[in-house]
Design an enzyme around this catalytic site. Structure first.
Site, PDB file in Angstrom:
ATOM      1  N   THR A  95       0.853  -1.181   0.000  1.00  0.00           N
ATOM      2  CA  THR A  95       0.000   0.000   0.000  1.00  0.00           C
ATOM      3  C   THR A  95       0.893   1.236   0.000  1.00  0.00           C
ATOM      4  OG1 THR A  95      -1.763  -1.125   1.198  1.00  0.00           O
ATOM      5  CG2 THR A  95      -1.794   1.272   1.217  1.00  0.00           C
ATOM      6  N   LYS A 170      -6.993   1.862  -3.031  1.00  0.00           N
ATOM      7  CA  LYS A 170      -6.663   1.298  -1.717  1.00  0.00           C
ATOM      8  C   LYS A 170      -6.642   2.379  -0.643  1.00  0.00           C
ATOM      9  CE  LYS A 170      -5.433  -1.390   1.561  1.00  0.00           C
ATOM     10  NZ  LYS A 170      -4.152  -2.071   1.706  1.00  0.00           N
TER      11      LYS A 170
END
Length: 294
Positions: A95, A170
């Site tokens: 991420t 995300k």
């Protein structure tokens, strides 16, 4: 299919183990080599560096903690750029922000390789069960080639187009999740301080329009004061910070997310960063109730 896997934290280890269980040949690397031991017991091979992994494997997956770690594995000593070449695929499941993904994509493609960002929605248990949601973007041909691996890792894969879109999706998801966790924590404490049973609140929430798996899973352990890390709080705060930066870039006002970020920062200052992100609940509990005026 033979694949490489870099980064064996909570998520990376679970994903790599899933691949092994489903018959993939997996070569692993981790900065702390001892974290490879359990995977070796299940049939994995170990490489001495990220460069050695990508040299050996056609497809290399990574799951790293933050943008600096993701960049270091690519550009650092014995990094990916040393052996990425034509026909090789690099799939980054970390991420990170869109800018970090773009930097990695640019150098991979210049070397003749193919790049896909593929961050996931889900934490430790979904990773162990192969129930993650994969948010992929980048080279579509690579996406289609690694779908057999994604089908083992996750319950659903999305192809979102150009590099950066996976990272952005995300961050939006984790920003919403972090904001919800803060409101949930405040609600549990408010119920308790008002003389209500927080466990009954959980039952009420689960029967209403805002019922969701996170409240159902995290609520009972939060009430017990247990925050075993499925998704460490320090990573949630990192994601809030990156989401707020995306908000700055797009001129989106995000006062709720900003307040949630401050709560996670306070939790980190209290030494809770390595616990689950649900430990932000402890920052609300720590506030002393006002004294009664006699």
């Amino acid at each position: 299919m033979e694949v490489g896997f870099l980064g064996l934290g909570i998520m990376g280890k679970a994903i790599a183990m899933n691949l092994l269980r489903h018959g993939f040949k997996v070569t692993v690397w981790n900065r702390t080599l001892s974290k490879c031991d359990e995977l070796v017991e299940h049939g994995a091979s170990v490489a001495e560096s990220p460069a050695a992994v990508v040299k050996k494997c056609k497809f290399t997956f990574t799951m790293l903690s933050d943008p600096s770690a993701a960049l270091a594995v690519v550009f650092g000593k014995d990094g990916i750029v040393e052996h990425i070449s034509g026909g090789k695929g690099y799939i980054d499941m970390s991420t990170v922000d869109a800018g970090t993904s773009s930097k990695i994509s640019e150098v991979i493609t210049k070397k003749g390789g193919y790049f896909l960002e593929a961050p996931v929605s889900g934490s430790k248990k979904p990773a162990e069960d192969g129930q993650l949601v994969i948010l992929a973007a980048g080279e579509q041909a690579l996406y289609e080639e690694v779908l057999p691996a994604f089908n083992v890792i996750g319950k659903k894969s999305f192809y979102l187009g150009q590099v950066g879109n996976g990272a952005k999706m995300k961050l939006v998801v984790n920003m919403i999740m972090g904001s919800m966790m803060n409101a949930f924590s405040e609600g549990l404490v408010l119920a308790g301080r008002s003389g209500l049973d927080p466990s009954v609140l959980l039952d009420v929430l689960d029967l209403g329009g805002i019922a969701n798996p996170m409240f159902r899973l995290k609520g009972p352990t939060m009430i017990q004061g247990s925050h075993s890390p499925a998704f460490p709080l320090k990573h949630q705060q990192k994601d809030m910070r990156l989401a707020l930066s995306l908000g700055d870039e797009t001129a989106v006002s995000m006062p709720v997310a900003a307040a949630a970020n401050e709560a996670f920062k306070k939790a980190r200052s209290m030494g809770l960063g390595e616990l689950d992100f649900s430990a932000v609940y402890e920052t609300v509990k720590a506030l002393e109730p006002p004294s009664q005026i006699s």
